[in-house]
Design a protein around this motif. Structure first.
Motif, PDB file in Angstrom:
ATOM      1  N   ASP B  49      53.708  22.287  87.257  1.00 48.89           N
ATOM      2  CA  ASP B  49      53.609  22.817  85.852  1.00 48.89           C
ATOM      3  C   ASP B  49      54.037  24.391  85.798  1.00 48.89           C
ATOM      4  O   ASP B  49      54.307  24.808  84.948  1.00 48.89           O
ATOM      5  CB  ASP B  49      52.129  22.800  85.508  1.00 48.89           C
ATOM      6  CG  ASP B  49      51.861  21.388  85.154  1.00 48.89           C
ATOM      7  OD1 ASP B  49      52.775  20.780  84.831  1.00 48.89           O
ATOM      8  OD2 ASP B  49      50.855  21.020  84.850  1.00 48.89           O
ATOM      9  N   ILE B  50      54.148  24.595  87.336  1.00 47.16           N
ATOM     10  CA  ILE B  50      54.514  26.151  87.507  1.00 47.16           C
ATOM     11  C   ILE B  50      55.940  26.437  87.971  1.00 47.16           C
ATOM     12  O   ILE B  50      56.052  27.399  88.550  1.00 47.16           O
ATOM     13  CB  ILE B  50      53.421  27.186  87.966  1.00 47.16           C
ATOM     14  CG1 ILE B  50      53.027  26.543  89.328  1.00 47.16           C
ATOM     15  CG2 ILE B  50      52.164  27.424  87.271  1.00 47.16           C
ATOM     16  CD1 ILE B  50      52.115  27.670  90.056  1.00 47.16           C
ATOM     17  N   LYS B  55      59.109  26.001  84.068  1.00 48.08           N
ATOM     18  CA  LYS B  55      59.283  27.666  83.216  1.00 48.08           C
ATOM     19  C   LYS B  55      60.350  27.547  82.395  1.00 48.08           C
ATOM     20  O   LYS B  55      60.312  28.034  81.311  1.00 48.08           O
ATOM     21  CB  LYS B  55      59.210  28.617  84.552  1.00 48.08           C
ATOM     22  CG  LYS B  55      57.850  28.824  84.783  1.00 48.08           C
ATOM     23  CD  LYS B  55      57.926  30.124  85.998  1.00 48.08           C
ATOM     24  CE  LYS B  55      58.658  29.711  87.408  1.00 48.08           C
ATOM     25  NZ  LYS B  55      58.394  30.774  88.381  1.00 48.08           N
ATOM     26  N   ILE B  56      61.349  27.003  82.771  1.00 46.31           N
ATOM     27  CA  ILE B  56      62.900  27.326  82.022  1.00 46.31           C
ATOM     28  C   ILE B  56      62.533  26.302  80.840  1.00 46.31           C
ATOM     29  O   ILE B  56      62.966  26.754  79.783  1.00 46.31           O
ATOM     30  CB  ILE B  56      64.145  26.964  82.810  1.00 46.31           C
ATOM     31  CG1 ILE B  56      64.395  28.333  83.756  1.00 46.31           C
ATOM     32  CG2 ILE B  56      65.245  26.837  81.958  1.00 46.31           C
ATOM     33  CD1 ILE B  56      65.495  28.199  84.592  1.00 46.31           C
ATOM     34  N   LEU B  84      51.938  29.980  75.379  1.00 47.75           N
ATOM     35  CA  LEU B  84      52.581  31.176  75.793  1.00 47.75           C
ATOM     36  C   LEU B  84      51.956  31.893  76.826  1.00 47.75           C
ATOM     37  O   LEU B  84      52.256  32.527  77.831  1.00 47.75           O
ATOM     38  CB  LEU B  84      52.566  32.394  74.702  1.00 47.75           C
ATOM     39  CG  LEU B  84      53.331  31.933  73.330  1.00 47.75           C
ATOM     40  CD1 LEU B  84      53.115  32.874  72.152  1.00 47.75           C
ATOM     41  CD2 LEU B  84      54.932  32.076  73.893  1.00 47.75           C
ATOM     42  N   GLU B  85      50.503  31.676  76.904  1.00 49.71           N
ATOM     43  CA  GLU B  85      49.590  32.205  78.141  1.00 49.71           C
ATOM     44  C   GLU B  85      49.921  31.284  79.067  1.00 49.71           C
ATOM     45  O   GLU B  85      50.141  32.054  80.394  1.00 49.71           O
ATOM     46  CB  GLU B  85      48.330  32.191  77.669  1.00 49.71           C
ATOM     47  CG  GLU B  85      47.685  33.172  76.583  1.00 49.71           C
ATOM     48  CD  GLU B  85      46.413  33.134  76.062  1.00 49.71           C
ATOM     49  OE1 GLU B  85      46.002  33.947  75.214  1.00 49.71           O
ATOM     50  OE2 GLU B  85      45.660  32.128  76.346  1.00 49.71           O
ATOM     51  N   ASP B  86      50.161  29.883  79.191  1.00 48.42           N
ATOM     52  CA  ASP B  86      50.373  29.132  80.221  1.00 48.42           C
ATOM     53  C   ASP B  86      51.459  29.678  81.005  1.00 48.42           C
ATOM     54  O   ASP B  86      51.723  29.724  82.004  1.00 48.42           O
ATOM     55  CB  ASP B  86      50.517  27.744  80.083  1.00 48.42           C
ATOM     56  CG  ASP B  86      48.929  27.109  79.590  1.00 48.42           C
ATOM     57  OD1 ASP B  86      47.987  28.074  79.930  1.00 48.42           O
ATOM     58  OD2 ASP B  86      48.925  26.010  79.100  1.00 48.42           O
ATOM     59  N   PHE B  87      52.485  29.835  80.074  1.00 47.86           N
ATOM     60  CA  PHE B  87      53.826  30.345  80.552  1.00 47.86           C
ATOM     61  C   PHE B  87      53.782  31.616  81.344  1.00 47.86           C
ATOM     62  O   PHE B  87      54.518  31.924  82.270  1.00 47.86           O
ATOM     63  CB  PHE B  87      55.013  30.474  79.381  1.00 47.86           C
ATOM     64  CG  PHE B  87      56.183  30.820  79.750  1.00 47.86           C
ATOM     65  CD1 PHE B  87      57.348  30.087  80.455  1.00 47.86           C
ATOM     66  CD2 PHE B  87      56.655  32.246  79.487  1.00 47.86           C
ATOM     67  CE1 PHE B  87      58.456  30.704  81.025  1.00 47.86           C
ATOM     68  CE2 PHE B  87      57.715  32.745  80.189  1.00 47.86           C
ATOM     69  CZ  PHE B  87      58.806  32.171  80.674  1.00 47.86           C
ATOM     70  N   THR B  88      53.307  32.534  80.659  1.00 50.10           N
ATOM     71  CA  THR B  88      53.069  33.985  81.250  1.00 50.10           C
ATOM     72  C   THR B  88      52.374  33.945  82.896  1.00 50.10           C
ATOM     73  O   THR B  88      52.816  34.428  83.566  1.00 50.10           O
ATOM     74  CB  THR B  88      52.087  34.775  80.263  1.00 50.10           C
ATOM     75  OG1 THR B  88      52.523  34.711  79.114  1.00 50.10           O
ATOM     76  CG2 THR B  88      51.758  36.229  80.779  1.00 50.10           C
ATOM     77  N   LEU B 117      61.995  37.624  81.984  1.00 47.16           N
ATOM     78  CA  LEU B 117      61.125  36.839  81.448  1.00 47.16           C
ATOM     79  C   LEU B 117      59.704  37.175  81.448  1.00 47.16           C
ATOM     80  O   LEU B 117      59.141  37.338  80.353  1.00 47.16           O
ATOM     81  CB  LEU B 117      61.004  35.163  81.795  1.00 47.16           C
ATOM     82  CG  LEU B 117      62.510  34.401  81.880  1.00 47.16           C
ATOM     83  CD1 LEU B 117      62.251  33.006  82.193  1.00 47.16           C
ATOM     84  CD2 LEU B 117      63.343  34.663  80.355  1.00 47.16           C
ATOM     85  N   ARG B 118      59.202  37.902  82.477  1.00 47.70           N
ATOM     86  CA  ARG B 118      58.333  38.774  82.639  1.00 47.70           C
ATOM     87  C   ARG B 118      58.244  39.786  81.436  1.00 47.70           C
ATOM     88  O   ARG B 118      57.174  40.057  80.658  1.00 47.70           O
ATOM     89  CB  ARG B 118      57.923  39.149  83.799  1.00 47.70           C
ATOM     90  CG  ARG B 118      57.492  38.099  84.947  1.00 47.70           C
ATOM     91  CD  ARG B 118      57.500  38.860  86.335  1.00 47.70           C
ATOM     92  NE  ARG B 118      56.770  37.992  87.111  1.00 47.70           N
ATOM     93  CZ  ARG B 118      56.447  38.401  88.494  1.00 47.70           C
ATOM     94  NH1 ARG B 118      56.662  39.685  88.805  1.00 47.70           N
ATOM     95  NH2 ARG B 118      55.799  37.305  89.269  1.00 47.70           N
ATOM     96  N   LYS B 119      59.552  40.584  81.387  1.00 46.96           N
ATOM     97  CA  LYS B 119      59.589  41.574  80.521  1.00 46.96           C
ATOM     98  C   LYS B 119      59.236  41.049  79.147  1.00 46.96           C
ATOM     99  O   LYS B 119      58.632  41.970  78.160  1.00 46.96           O
ATOM    100  CB  LYS B 119      60.820  42.406  80.695  1.00 46.96           C
ATOM    101  CG  LYS B 119      61.042  43.531  79.599  1.00 46.96           C
ATOM    102  CD  LYS B 119      62.589  44.278  79.970  1.00 46.96           C
ATOM    103  CE  LYS B 119      62.559  45.243  78.997  1.00 46.96           C
ATOM    104  NZ  LYS B 119      64.076  45.811  78.972  1.00 46.96           N
TER     105      LYS B 119
END
Lengths: 225, 410
Positions: B49-50, B55-56, B84-88, B117-119
């Protein structure tokens, strides 16, 4: 039925084209203020990238066993695509005729490669990451292949009717749909595939060109040329 | 974080921080999953999942919800905050080592994509995570991300008998992690540079501020321009023509991003310390007389090998030690495996980092190396930490720590 199929075709084609146009606009949107200036693509780098694309060389480096299935799949698909152009081009160009024998082989290799890819990922390598979307596409492709083979060898459809119908589509003269159920099935699967085509189809070659350019430049980032 | 996140909706465009090439890269991922085999986070978490393709896929969904044809016709869709939080969390758990990109079947430059993507998630007020949030304030107050006093930057390790000059064509930048967390490494750097015999300059401790990498890698870019301009102008004032540094992360941002934040080409060139030292060995300005009959194994830091292409110089330096036998990790040079210290993830996902560090230690021991040689202060700090309470032990030495010891000046 002809009208329904025609409207279906135009709708799917419109979604396909418009979807990609919007995607390309998104790609080209104004870049953030700080980006490296674009570098000139040299011919040797481009040719090297072309080999990467045509041979799926990066996949070969990562997984040579899977590569065999993937390259066969992509090559077979390309051959069958070119051969299918005879339905929308009149007169058909010579290369379409030249594809006759290769297409007969590709028609069998394509489903075989799909089975190979599925088996490799699920049974042999037991991948922990499986894309359900990719497997849906794989299933659709398989159904398309089987319906095509059935139409070719078991329940032949009237080729004249098919060409008349498909030429009508491209010349905007909607005609009567061929009566073959197998053709209808094959055509509907094609429409579903058209709107489900993966985003990497156009994007991946561009990324591969950029990657080749980046790799060629890496040694000179901290070294004199 | 000073980005205006108060009015941002989850339906706002996700592509603002991406270059056109990166937007194409997001679409180019085939979801083949081949990169999972080389992802160090996957090796220790076994959590797809990570993973990079997941992620993409998630980020592509965000783009589809806000920028696709459907979104243009029907309006952008509000994205579930949990998603969004899971992706972060996934994008911040990554060590940004870039191994996935190196093995990507379509060549996506993930070492540059993940920070962007972090930005974007920082812009939305969802990142950074944990202690990473404190870095801008710490840098603002003390000049370093650890919040340590500037007066302690050099004093605990700088050799008393070595003098730096006010102005010189060569400058040495110690870097925050080396100066505060890997003393033997930066001490070794200074001793070796001194042994080369060419005078070099350094900025005073209060002027040698953070290079910006910790902020860059955690998506907090607001202070970067100020830091870069301050450092570049300070070195320019000292007539510097070559800036030497041993930290791969510093070297990476200096070479790749400083020109962008400075606004033009830098007035000096950036070099990794192993380049300077390998050059000195080749020119006969350095020579090691003492023999070292040991088997040593060198670990390529991700941001040095994949990041800026420095792979042979460290080996060239080590080969100048008489009697040495140089071993290689199974994954070396461009294929090197992250030791766990990358991407500032070690500050949040400590257990992952320790597990990755132990994989590096275990392989070195399995190959019967007498010493594990590193050339990155973050690797140095984290792999040492990973060895605590670990059943397998091996002496961990920085490359310049080793060389300086053999020069007889340690």
């Amino acid at each position: 039925m002809g009208l329904v199929l025609s409207v279906g075709f135009y709708t799917c084609f419109l979604f396909f084209v418009a979807g990609y146009l919007v995607r390309m606009v998104t790609w080209a949107q104004q870049a953030p203020p700080r980006v490296l200036p674009g570098k000139t693509l040299t011919l040797p780098v481009f040719l090297n990238a072309l080999v990467d694309i045509l041979l799926l060389r990066r996949l070969l480096r990562a997984n040579d066993v899977l590569w065999l299935g993937e390259w066969t799949f992509h090559a077979s698909l390309l051959i069958l695509f070119l051969r299918h152009l005879r339905y929308v081009l009149e007169p058909s160009p010579p290369f379409v005729y030249a594809m006759d024998i290769p297409a007969r082989v590709a028609a069998w290799l394509l489903p075989a490669s799909l089975i190979y890819i599925g088996a490799m990922k699920l049974v042999i390598e037991k991948k922990t990451y499986i894309s359900s979307y990719n497997f849906m596409l794989l299933g659709l492709m398989m159904v398309s292949c089987v319906s095509g083979l059935v139409m070719k060898y078991s329940l032949p459809a009237d080729m004249v009717d098919i060409k008349h119908f498909t030429m009508g589509l491209v010349t905007f003269h909607m005609g009567i749909s061929p009566e073959s159920i197998t053709f209808l099935f094959h055509f509907i699967i094609f429409l579903v595939l058209l709107v489900s085509l993966p985003t990497h189809m156009f994007a991946a070659p561009l990324t591969m060109i950029e990657a080749r350019q980046r790799e060629d430049e890496l040694p000179y980032l901290l070294h004199e040329k | 974080m000073s980005s205006p996140t108060c009015c941002m909706k989850n339906s706002d465009s996700f592509t603002k921080n991406l270059t056109p090439s990166q937007r194409i890269e997001i679409d180019a991922c085939t979801q083949c999953g081949e990169c999972l085999d080389c992802c160090p986070v996957q090796q220790v978490t076994k959590n797809p999942d990570i993973s990079p393709p997941e992620k993409i896929r998630m980020f592509r969904e965000f783009i589809m919800a806000t920028d696709s044809l459907k979104a243009k016709i029907l309006g952008a869709k509000e994205i579930d905050r949990k998603l969004l939080e899971d992706f972060t969390r996934a994008v911040f758990e990554c060590t940004t080592c870039g191994a996935c990109g190196q093995n990507c079947t379509v060549g996506i430059n993930t070492q540059r994509l993940w920070p962007m993507l972090r930005k974007e998630m920082v812009r939305r007020g969802l990142g950074p995570l944990g202690p990473q949030k404190e870095m801008p304030e710490a840098i603002g107050k003390t000049g370093n991300p650890y919040g340590k006093p500037a007066e302690e930057r050099y004093s605990p390790w700088f050799p008393e008998d070595i003098q730096v000059v006010e102005k010189a064509p060569v400058a040495y930048y110690a870097g925050c992690t080396g100066a505060y967390e890997a003393h033997p490494m930066v001490k070794g750097d200074v001793l070796v540079l001194h042994a080369i015999g060419e005078p070099f300059t350094m900025l005073p401790p209060e002027e040698e501020v953070c290079c910006g990498f910790p902020l860059f890698i955690t998506g907090q870019h607001d202070m970067l321009e100020g830091l870069v301009k301050r450092l570049v102008e300070a070195y320019q004032a000292r007539d510097v023509k070559t800036l030497v540094c041993s930290c791969p992360c510093c070297v990476n941002i200096m070479a790749r991003d400083w020109p962008l934040y400075y606004g033009r080409e830098l007035p000096f060139r950036i070099r990794h310390i192993t380049q300077a030292v390998a050059g000195a060995f080749a020119a006969g300005r350095l020579k090691i007389e003492r023999e070292l009959r040991e088997r040593i194994i060198y670990h390529d830091p991700c941001y040095l090998s994949r990041g800026v292409g420095i792979m042979e110089e460290p080996r060239d330096v080590l080969k100048n030690i008489p009697g040495i036998e140089l071993l290689e990790f199974d994954h070396n040079r461009l294929e090197s495996r992250c030791c766990g210290a990358g991407g500032a993830a070690r500050k949040v996902y400590h257990e992952n980092a320790v597990a990755m560090g132990r994989l590096t230690i275990d392989e070195a021991v399995r190959k019967k190396a007498d010493k594990l040689i590193l050339s990155c202060p973050a690797c140095y700090a984290k792999v040492h930490e990973a060895m605590q309470d670990h059943k397998t032990k091996i002496p961990i030495v920085d490359i310049m720590e080793l060389i300086s010891g053999l020069l007889g000046k340690g």
